[in-house]
Design a protein around this motif. Structure first.
Motif, mmCIF file in Angstrom:
data_model
loop_
_atom_site.group_PDB
_atom_site.id
_atom_site.type_symbol
_atom_site.label_atom_id
_atom_site.label_comp_id
_atom_site.label_asym_id
_atom_site.label_seq_id
_atom_site.Cartn_x
_atom_site.Cartn_y
_atom_site.Cartn_z
ATOM 1 N N LYS A 54 31.027 -6.312 57.909
ATOM 2 C CA LYS A 54 31.372 -5.028 58.544
ATOM 3 C C LYS A 54 30.795 -3.827 57.807
ATOM 4 O O LYS A 54 30.792 -2.714 58.327
ATOM 5 C CB LYS A 54 32.913 -4.852 58.543
ATOM 6 N N ARG A 56 32.371 -2.763 55.128
ATOM 7 C CA ARG A 56 33.657 -2.078 54.934
ATOM 8 C C ARG A 56 33.931 -1.836 53.454
ATOM 9 O O ARG A 56 33.700 -2.736 52.628
ATOM 10 C CB ARG A 56 34.751 -2.963 55.530
ATOM 11 N N SER A 140 39.406 -4.878 62.656
ATOM 12 C CA SER A 140 38.720 -4.755 63.935
ATOM 13 C C SER A 140 37.269 -5.234 63.769
ATOM 14 O O SER A 140 36.661 -5.034 62.712
ATOM 15 C CB SER A 140 38.775 -3.310 64.425
ATOM 16 N N ASN A 142 34.225 -4.442 64.383
ATOM 17 C CA ASN A 142 33.139 -3.474 64.548
ATOM 18 C C ASN A 142 32.461 -3.258 63.202
ATOM 19 O O ASN A 142 33.034 -3.578 62.162
ATOM 20 C CB ASN A 142 33.695 -2.132 65.061
ATOM 21 N N SER A 148 36.285 0.851 67.595
ATOM 22 C CA SER A 148 36.726 -0.548 67.619
ATOM 23 C C SER A 148 36.277 -1.214 68.918
ATOM 24 O O SER A 148 36.180 -0.560 69.952
ATOM 25 C CB SER A 148 38.251 -0.612 67.495
ATOM 26 N N HIS A 233 36.235 7.440 61.085
ATOM 27 C CA HIS A 233 36.452 6.269 61.914
ATOM 28 C C HIS A 233 36.005 6.516 63.324
ATOM 29 O O HIS A 233 35.957 7.658 63.766
ATOM 30 C CB HIS A 233 37.965 6.016 61.972
HETATM 31 MG MG MG Z 1 39.238 -0.882 62.171
#
Ligand code: MG
Ligand code: TXA
Length: 337
Positions: A54, A56, A140, A142, A148, A233
């Motif tokens: 991701k 992330r 999520s 994405n 998302s 986000h």
């Molecule tokens: Mg998320």
């Protein structure tokens, strides 16, 4: 990596996906809120793969998904309020944050001593988790920072070739991520960290004391209780601005502008832009929630759209979740007209 695509029609379709998760791989799967990217929540290395796929930040914890509420006490310290919330809202779009037990690796919780627990109601999510026989950590599905995914195609656009399998279970029912609450010291207090389809009003029927974290309605300032709240986000490909004002003023502002517009059904006749999309009727926040992330992805790849304006939604009921996502997608960029 070659991503296996699985169409969900019944539980048996999910056996290969469950094997992948049991063996430390990544599977994107549908839930009633948004699609999730799952890995074994007992395998720290598998969880690290989620962060890589991701892009992330590693301090942003993952939610742990279970098949049944009674399994929660294996992974965290539950209390009576958890079981009251579970009876009212689970399975369903609610995540409850509680102190974690040692079996949940630090890489799943971003180093926090708490864990978010959710029991999804989508039959594919339920069956997959049940077949895995392990709790499933899933953010999520994405690329970090993007809206998302609420459809199989959204997941493929972001993660095809980066994950082992994606399960197609149709469009997500609610379309916004789960409501997140933190159980605080007292037995009767919950703090809302992220609004969703389980509303403040609904939580109030089970718990007398519901407080809304300031990060839900305002810009992040200081250390947020949910680390995810500090990141930008849901950002569409073009900059997004929220328009706050009466109909005529909003229509006047948009007249003659070449831009993308996210509005309500009632606005469409009055918004001249060829690039206008409605997220639903003005008074139908459930529909708005269902369509919101599709609307935020609607302008992807449109070189003719340089900026997007969205109408300010009502904050009533599920509207609070729609407002929260739009506010974050815009980076809290609001014009009062
Ligand atoms: Mg998320
Ligand atoms: O509906 C949902 O919740 C979806 C589906 C897949 O279940 N999942 C989801 O996950 O939205 P994610 O990772 O996109 O968002 C999780 C949010 C983040 O803002 C994170 O910071 C917060 O939950 N969170 C997770 N564990 C937490 C914890 N222990 N303490 C505080 N916040 C936590």
């Amino acid at each position: 990596m070659n991503t296996l695509k699985i169409k969900y029609t019944c539980r048996a379709d999910l056996v290969p996906a469950a094997e992948i998760i049991k063996n430390g791989g990544l599977v994107a799967f549908p839930t009633e809120t948004v699609y999730g990217l799952g890995a074994s929540a007992l395998d720290g290395k598998a969880a690290e793969k989620i962060y890589r796929a991701k892009g992330r930040p590693s301090d942003n914890p993952l939610i742990v998904h279970l098949a049944f509420p009674w399994e929660a006490q294996r992974y965290c310290l539950t209390n009576r309020l958890f079981y009251r919330l579970a009876e009212a809202f689970m399975p369903g779009p609610l995540t409850v944050i509680m102190p974690k037990r040692k079996c949940i690796p630090d890489s799943v919780t971003g180093g926090l001593d708490t864990v978010g627990i959710r029991i999804p109601s989508h039959p594919a999510a339920h069956d997959l988790i049940d077949l895995c026989g392990v709790p499933v950590a899933a953010p999520s599905a994405n690329i970090s920072g993007r809206p998302s995914p609420t459809a199989f195609e959204h997941v493929l656009n972001d993660l095809d070739g980066r994950v082992d399998a994606v399960i197609d279970g149709g469009e997500s029912l609610y379309g916004v991520e789960s409501t997140i609450v933190k159980l605080t010291d007292g037995e009767d207090t919950v703090r809302l960290l992220r609004p969703g389809a389980i509303t403040v009003e609904m939580l109030g029927l089970v718990c007398p004391d519901v407080t809304v974290d300031p990060a839900v309605t305002g810009k992040y300032d200081g250390v947020p209780l949910a680390p995810g709240m500090k990141y930008r986000h849901y950002a569409p490909s073009q900059p997004l601005t929220l328009l706050d004002g009466e109909d005529e003023k909003v229509y006047g502002f948009l007249r003659g502008r070449e831009c993308g517009v996210i509005c309500f059904d009632e606005d469409l006749p009055f918004v001249p832009s060829a690039a206008a999309v409605s997220c639903g009727s003005r008074d139908d926040p459930l529909r708005q929630a269902h369509r919101l992330f599709s609307c935020l992805r609607f302008f992807d790849g449109r070189d003719d759209v340089k900026e997007i304006y969205a109408r300010m939604p009502s904050r009533e009921g599920v509207g609070l979740a729609v407002f929260n996502r739009l506010a974050k997608a815009s980076g809290f960029n609001v014009i009062k007209v």
